[in-house]
Motif scaffolding. Structure first.
Motif, PDB file in Angstrom:
ATOM      1  N   LEU A  90       0.881  -1.155   0.000  1.00 41.21           N
ATOM      2  CA  LEU A  90       0.000   0.000   0.000  1.00 41.21           C
ATOM      3  C   LEU A  90       0.922   1.208   0.000  1.00 41.21           C
ATOM      4  N   ILE A  91       0.843   2.032  -1.022  1.00 36.61           N
ATOM      5  CA  ILE A  91       1.756   3.161  -1.153  1.00 36.61           C
ATOM      6  C   ILE A  91       0.987   4.467  -1.014  1.00 36.61           C
ATOM      7  N   CYS A  92       1.385   5.262  -0.030  1.00 42.15           N
ATOM      8  CA  CYS A  92       0.716   6.537   0.200  1.00 42.15           C
ATOM      9  C   CYS A  92       1.216   7.559  -0.821  1.00 42.15           C
ATOM     10  N   ILE A  99       3.360   0.407   2.963  1.00 34.06           N
ATOM     11  CA  ILE A  99       3.027  -0.653   3.909  1.00 34.06           C
ATOM     12  C   ILE A  99       3.153  -1.977   3.175  1.00 34.06           C
ATOM     13  N   LEU A 101       2.349  -5.648   2.341  1.00 32.57           N
ATOM     14  CA  LEU A 101       1.244  -6.579   2.530  1.00 32.57           C
ATOM     15  C   LEU A 101       1.806  -7.962   2.847  1.00 32.57           C
ATOM     16  N   PHE A 105      -1.584 -12.876  -2.851  1.00 33.02           N
ATOM     17  CA  PHE A 105      -2.786 -13.715  -2.972  1.00 33.02           C
ATOM     18  C   PHE A 105      -3.113 -13.965  -4.444  1.00 33.02           C
ATOM     19  N   LEU A 106      -2.129 -13.740  -5.321  1.00 34.70           N
ATOM     20  CA  LEU A 106      -2.411 -13.873  -6.747  1.00 34.70           C
ATOM     21  C   LEU A 106      -1.937 -15.205  -7.328  1.00 34.70           C
ATOM     22  N   LEU A 126       1.725  -5.629  -8.776  1.00 34.66           N
ATOM     23  CA  LEU A 126       0.532  -5.175  -8.066  1.00 34.66           C
ATOM     24  C   LEU A 126       0.937  -4.180  -7.001  1.00 34.66           C
ATOM     25  N   GLU A 127       0.471  -2.963  -7.145  1.00 30.99           N
ATOM     26  CA  GLU A 127       0.703  -1.963  -6.118  1.00 30.99           C
ATOM     27  C   GLU A 127      -0.589  -1.185  -5.913  1.00 30.99           C
ATOM     28  N   ILE A 128      -0.852  -0.848  -4.664  1.00 33.89           N
ATOM     29  CA  ILE A 128      -2.104  -0.178  -4.330  1.00 33.89           C
ATOM     30  C   ILE A 128      -1.789   1.209  -3.801  1.00 33.89           C
ATOM     31  N   PHE A 129      -2.392   2.206  -4.415  1.00 32.78           N
ATOM     32  CA  PHE A 129      -2.092   3.594  -4.065  1.00 32.78           C
ATOM     33  C   PHE A 129      -3.251   4.222  -3.312  1.00 32.78           C
TER      34      PHE A 129
ATOM     35  N   HIS B 117      -5.933  -1.605   7.518  1.00 39.60           N
ATOM     36  CA  HIS B 117      -4.759  -0.745   7.647  1.00 39.60           C
ATOM     37  C   HIS B 117      -5.086   0.735   7.774  1.00 39.60           C
ATOM     38  N   PHE B 119      -6.160   2.593   5.519  1.00 36.10           N
ATOM     39  CA  PHE B 119      -5.554   3.139   4.305  1.00 36.10           C
ATOM     40  C   PHE B 119      -6.658   3.373   3.278  1.00 36.10           C
ATOM     41  N   VAL B 121      -7.876   3.606  -0.184  1.00 32.91           N
ATOM     42  CA  VAL B 121      -7.406   3.203  -1.509  1.00 32.91           C
ATOM     43  C   VAL B 121      -7.960   4.137  -2.576  1.00 32.91           C
ATOM     44  N   ARG B 122      -7.056   4.628  -3.401  1.00 34.33           N
ATOM     45  CA  ARG B 122      -7.457   5.534  -4.477  1.00 34.33           C
ATOM     46  C   ARG B 122      -7.330   4.857  -5.849  1.00 34.33           C
ATOM     47  N   SER B 123      -6.311   4.059  -6.007  1.00 32.46           N
ATOM     48  CA  SER B 123      -6.089   3.404  -7.305  1.00 32.46           C
ATOM     49  C   SER B 123      -5.152   2.226  -7.103  1.00 32.46           C
ATOM     50  N   HIS B 124      -4.981   1.463  -8.149  1.00 33.03           N
ATOM     51  CA  HIS B 124      -4.029   0.364  -8.056  1.00 33.03           C
ATOM     52  C   HIS B 124      -3.501   0.026  -9.438  1.00 33.03           C
ATOM     53  N   VAL B 125      -2.407  -0.699  -9.424  1.00 33.86           N
ATOM     54  CA  VAL B 125      -1.776  -1.147 -10.662  1.00 33.86           C
ATOM     55  C   VAL B 125      -1.689  -2.653 -10.601  1.00 33.86           C
ATOM     56  N   LEU B 126      -2.155  -3.301 -11.644  1.00 33.12           N
ATOM     57  CA  LEU B 126      -2.027  -4.757 -11.716  1.00 33.12           C
ATOM     58  C   LEU B 126      -1.813  -5.166 -13.157  1.00 33.12           C
ATOM     59  N   GLU B 127      -0.665  -5.746 -13.423  1.00 40.02           N
ATOM     60  CA  GLU B 127      -0.402  -6.280 -14.752  1.00 40.02           C
ATOM     61  C   GLU B 127       0.283  -7.623 -14.585  1.00 40.02           C
TER      62      GLU B 127
END
Ligand code: ZN
Ligand code: ZN
Ligand code: ZN
Ligand code: ZN
Lengths: 145, 145
Positions: A90-92, A99, A101, A105-106, A126-129, B117, B119, B121-127
């Motif tokens: 989880l990236i602020c 943070i 994780l 889970f993929l 996978l990164e969550i913003f 958390h 936290f 969540v605003r967005s995410h990246v998944l590829e």
DNA sequence: ATGAGAATGGAAACGGTTTCCATTATAATC
DNA sequence: GATTATAATGGAAACCGTTTCCATTCTCAT
């Protein structure tokens, strides 16, 4: 200590060893330039040149001692992982703190993809913003521009 | 047609409209430079300058008509999406073709993260990277270097 | 000691993107 | 229609993280 034993059982050259130790001391996602700056601030001696840091990060990555994280600002960051493991964050977007994780889970998803699309999964990103707790309390409410 | 109605109901300037139409015709993930090259190969007139393409992509992105995809090679790619929607890809590291995945399955995950958390969540990246069916059959077996 | 191959540092090159600025199109006002 | 103000555009330069190049230094087997 993990790093020390790694040094002994593999042939880590000086640059790679120094960069790995720096990453451990910094203790968070760091770019090549972050590491370079850290050396200039903390260690006057033994500070590897920026080129050497790039090379070290590459080879440590190939040894699966690091994982690379791309947060989309054009600067690749690295962190130490247990060899072969990986995790996501989880990236602020406010303070850029991250943070970790617990577990990825993929893995299960990957096998379903392979069957459905005939696609051999090799890796994923996978990164969550968002906004972390600390930054949320700093700014009680986002201005509704 | 979606693009036309979008042009009418919002104020898309010429650059943005032209780039949006190009993206639709190209029909796959394209970088600014991809688009620029496509114009030079297909349309001698009305081809916007590279700078204009970058600006157009930015504003189309802000209008939620596009999504950006980062495959880690330092070149940001874009594609048309239904306004506000998004999806993820299987990206072949051999031919760089991408398979669009149906729906994002991370929405549910986001809310669990928020609770656990604190936290937002605003967005995410998944590829997801790997080898597509076509490339697998081209190369029967990967050399075990 | 000697020589081969690897590692290092510094500077230059690279490439996608952004910035700067002068020119041109668009639109509102008179 | 002429005259502004504002936005959009194109071309070149700047930017910046990264990679490449090459000369020097280190490492180590002979
Ligand atoms: Zn934060
Ligand atoms: Zn994962
Ligand atoms: Zn393929
Ligand atoms: Zn998603």
């Amino acid at each position: 200590m993990m790093i020390q034993s790694t040094l002994n059982q593999q042939r880590l050259n000086k640059g790679s060893y120094t960069v790995l130790r720096a990453l451990k001391e910094i203790g968070k996602l760091s770019s090549a330039q972050d590491i370079h700056l850290w050396f200039r601030l903390n260690e006057t001696a033994d500070a590897p040149a920026l080129t050497t840091i790039y090379r070290a990060l590459d080879s440590l990555l190939k040894m699966n001692l690091l994982q690379a994280v791309d947060i989309g600002d054009g600067e690749r960051r690295y962190e130490i992982v247990e060899p072969g493991e990986h995790h996501h964050h989880l990236i602020c977007t406010d303070c850029l703190e991250s943070i970790h994780l617990e577990k990825c889970f993929l893995e299960a998803f990957a096998s379903s993809v392979e069957q459905r699309h005939g696609f051999v999964v090799r890796s994923h990103v996978l990164e969550i913003f968002g906004i972390c707790r600390k930054c949320s309390s700093k700014k009680p409410k986002a201005p509704s521009v």
